[in-house]
Design a protein around this motif. Structure first.
Motif, PDB file in Angstrom:
ATOM      1  N   PRO A 253      -7.322   4.824  -3.273  1.00  0.00           N
ATOM      2  CA  PRO A 253      -5.960   4.358  -2.677  1.00  0.00           C
ATOM      3  C   PRO A 253      -4.632   5.037  -2.956  1.00  0.00           C
ATOM      4  O   PRO A 253      -3.822   4.370  -2.215  1.00  0.00           O
ATOM      5  CB  PRO A 253      -6.163   2.903  -3.253  1.00  0.00           C
ATOM      6  N   SER A 254      -4.626   6.162  -3.467  1.00  0.00           N
ATOM      7  CA  SER A 254      -3.352   6.755  -4.000  1.00  0.00           C
ATOM      8  C   SER A 254      -2.458   6.900  -2.522  1.00  0.00           C
ATOM      9  O   SER A 254      -3.163   7.275  -1.491  1.00  0.00           O
ATOM     10  CB  SER A 254      -3.532   8.061  -4.753  1.00  0.00           C
ATOM     11  N   GLY A 257      -0.508   2.296  -1.078  1.00  0.00           N
ATOM     12  CA  GLY A 257      -0.104   0.787  -1.332  1.00  0.00           C
ATOM     13  C   GLY A 257       0.919   0.144  -0.449  1.00  0.00           C
ATOM     14  O   GLY A 257       0.890  -1.184  -0.198  1.00  0.00           O
ATOM     15  N   LEU A 261       1.372  -3.992   0.695  1.00  0.00           N
ATOM     16  CA  LEU A 261       2.137  -4.708  -0.265  1.00  0.00           C
ATOM     17  C   LEU A 261       3.198  -5.815   0.458  1.00  0.00           C
ATOM     18  O   LEU A 261       3.458  -6.674  -0.161  1.00  0.00           O
ATOM     19  CB  LEU A 261       2.711  -3.804  -1.313  1.00  0.00           C
ATOM     20  N   HIS A 269      -5.349  -6.490   3.100  1.00  0.00           N
ATOM     21  CA  HIS A 269      -5.877  -5.653   2.280  1.00  0.00           C
ATOM     22  C   HIS A 269      -7.501  -5.252   2.810  1.00  0.00           C
ATOM     23  O   HIS A 269      -7.886  -4.101   2.439  1.00  0.00           O
ATOM     24  CB  HIS A 269      -5.859  -6.387   1.060  1.00  0.00           C
ATOM     25  N   PHE A 287     -10.356   0.421  -4.975  1.00  0.00           N
ATOM     26  CA  PHE A 287      -9.034  -0.034  -4.970  1.00  0.00           C
ATOM     27  C   PHE A 287      -8.773  -0.955  -6.459  1.00  0.00           C
ATOM     28  O   PHE A 287      -9.636  -0.978  -7.213  1.00  0.00           O
ATOM     29  CB  PHE A 287      -9.163  -1.451  -3.932  1.00  0.00           C
ATOM     30  N   PRO A 288      -7.526  -1.419  -6.386  1.00  0.00           N
ATOM     31  CA  PRO A 288      -7.169  -1.970  -7.540  1.00  0.00           C
ATOM     32  C   PRO A 288      -7.794  -3.047  -7.985  1.00  0.00           C
ATOM     33  O   PRO A 288      -7.700  -4.248  -7.152  1.00  0.00           O
ATOM     34  CB  PRO A 288      -5.696  -1.953  -7.609  1.00  0.00           C
ATOM     35  N   PHE A 294      -2.293  -3.399 -11.561  1.00  0.00           N
ATOM     36  CA  PHE A 294      -1.598  -3.116 -10.207  1.00  0.00           C
ATOM     37  C   PHE A 294      -1.178  -4.375  -9.457  1.00  0.00           C
ATOM     38  O   PHE A 294      -0.682  -4.379  -8.312  1.00  0.00           O
ATOM     39  CB  PHE A 294      -2.435  -2.223  -9.142  1.00  0.00           C
ATOM     40  N   PHE A 296      -3.346  -6.808  -7.636  1.00  0.00           N
ATOM     41  CA  PHE A 296      -4.052  -7.146  -6.783  1.00  0.00           C
ATOM     42  C   PHE A 296      -4.648  -8.551  -7.021  1.00  0.00           C
ATOM     43  O   PHE A 296      -5.325  -8.872  -8.251  1.00  0.00           O
ATOM     44  CB  PHE A 296      -5.202  -6.247  -6.171  1.00  0.00           C
ATOM     45  N   GLU A 300      -7.262 -11.184  -2.898  1.00  0.00           N
ATOM     46  CA  GLU A 300      -7.218  -9.909  -2.048  1.00  0.00           C
ATOM     47  C   GLU A 300      -8.311  -8.917  -2.234  1.00  0.00           C
ATOM     48  O   GLU A 300      -8.902  -8.337  -1.470  1.00  0.00           O
ATOM     49  CB  GLU A 300      -5.885  -9.310  -2.498  1.00  0.00           C
TER      50      GLU A 300
END
Length: 376
Positions: A253-254, A257, A261, A269, A287-288, A294, A296, A300
């Motif tokens: 996912p870099s 975000g 968000l 999401h 994913f986080p 992070f 989430f 989510e």
């Protein structure tokens, strides 16, 4: 030709404003000209987006479903995404919350090549959660990373995944690193009879990406870690559809975000880390995780996992891969939350163990097996 549809959450003062915004989206995402200058015939009847439904979600929130012609999207993943949410992504008060690709776009972009069942077959684990330790930190040389990879594979890790931040730095150049780690994982598999898969982080200048994909395949990498927010969803799509490569894909996912968000812009999401990854062809979506650094929420994360595995989603169901804050102590809770079809990322908690990293993997495996057995 079957149209595809996108459902947007539209923030508006009333139903009339919501309809006006939907009409503007239908134009913006296709012809990008005022309605009165749209040419009659094919363009007006087929190319321009068509409002299929508008409904109320709550005060100031509406759902607008708009259908588009596959001719507008063409055959490129980039243009498909451009029609879904190109210029309109620059506007406030719009969020993509649903996509129905339709038969034609699914034929053009069939999704994951392997999916859940394919990955299970490759790793030889017919049931139960899978474990994916992460090779890091950035700054280690290729030999040190390969050594960690060997220890992880020897302990029975399902996927040995490189950190997304390890790309083509001088300390561990991509090609040297891939050759050494692929050989190390293969050696561990030969010693144990295991089936650990090695996923290097795809790297290189734009003009090098294609040759690096081929290099990784020839060097013995089993799959690839891709950052679609940086390399592009088109790269994922290109690899997934290449039968000669036949390499599973894990997406990271870099850089993605900002798409999720905000409450009133971007994508939900589930759409970003579930549906879009499946459309592009990912087999595993990172994913986080809830409880990590992070932020989430459990809701989510559940939405993402559901979108990854939904039987009515695009193409084969794929594996959600939560990362961050994972530990033996949380194994029971995570197994209860995610079920069996999941790939757990383990990073810093394992690296503290040094040469004993295998003990951490074994402990996590035992904890997951016990939690899953207790759930029946």
């Amino acid at each position: 030709m079957a149209r595809f549809s996108v459902t947007y959450r539209v923030f508006a003062g009333d139903a009339a404003e919501a309809r006006a915004r939907a009409e503007a989206i239908a134009l913006e995402q296709t012809v990008e000209v005022p309605r009165d200058v749209v040419p009659e015939g094919l363009i007006a009847d087929e190319i321009v987006g068509q409002i299929e439904e508008i409904g109320t979600e709550g005060e100031g929130r509406f759902r607008a479903t708009i259908s588009y012609s596959p001719e507008s999207a063409g055959h490129e993943m980039t243009q498909f995404l451009n029609v879904i949410f190109g210029n309109s992504s620059i506007q406030k008060g719009l969020k993509v919350i649903g996509i129905d690709p339709g038969a034609e776009m699914l034929a053009r972009h069939p999704g994951p090549r392997f999916g859940i069942e394919g990955i299970r077959a490759l790793v030889g684990r017919p049931k139960g959660g899978m474990i994916a330790p992460v090779l890091k930190p950035q700054g280690l040389d290729a030999d040190a990373l390969a050594r960690i990879g060997y220890l992880c594979a020897r302990a029975g890790a399902d996927v040995v995944k490189e950190d997304h931040g390890i790309t083509d730095q001088a300390t561990a150049p991509f090609r040297e690193r891939v050759e050494k780690t692929a050989a190390a994982v293969a050696r561990a598999n030969a010693e144990t009879g295991g089936h650990s898969l090695y996923f290097p982080s795809l790297a290189g200048q734009p003009q090098e990406i294609e040759t690096n994909i081929r290099f990784a395949k020839e060097a013995g990498a089993d799959g690839l870690l891709i950052m679609p927010g940086l390399l592009g969803f088109g790269v994922v799509d290109r690899i997934a559809r290449d039968e000669s490569l036949s390499m599973p894909i894990m997406t990271h996912p870099s850089f993605l975000g900002p798409f999720v968000l905000s409450d009133d812009t971007g994508f939900s999401h589930g759409m970003m880390f579930g549906t879009l990854q499946r459309l592009a062809g990912a087999d595993i979506s990172v994913f986080p995780n809830v409880g990590g650094r992070f932020g989430f929420s459990a809701e989510e994360c559940g939405e993402i996992a559901d979108a990854c595995r939904a039987p009515d989603g695009p193409g084969r169901a794929m594996l959600p891969s939560p990362g961050g804050g994972m530990s033996v102590e949380r194994a029971a809770g995570m197994a209860s939350m995610y079920g069996e079809d999941v790939v757990y990322l383990l990073g810093g908690s394992l690296l503290r163990l040094g040469e004993d990293i295998g003990e951490g993997i074994n402990a996590m495996r035992a904890a997951l097996d016990a939690a899953e057995a207790a759930q029946g």
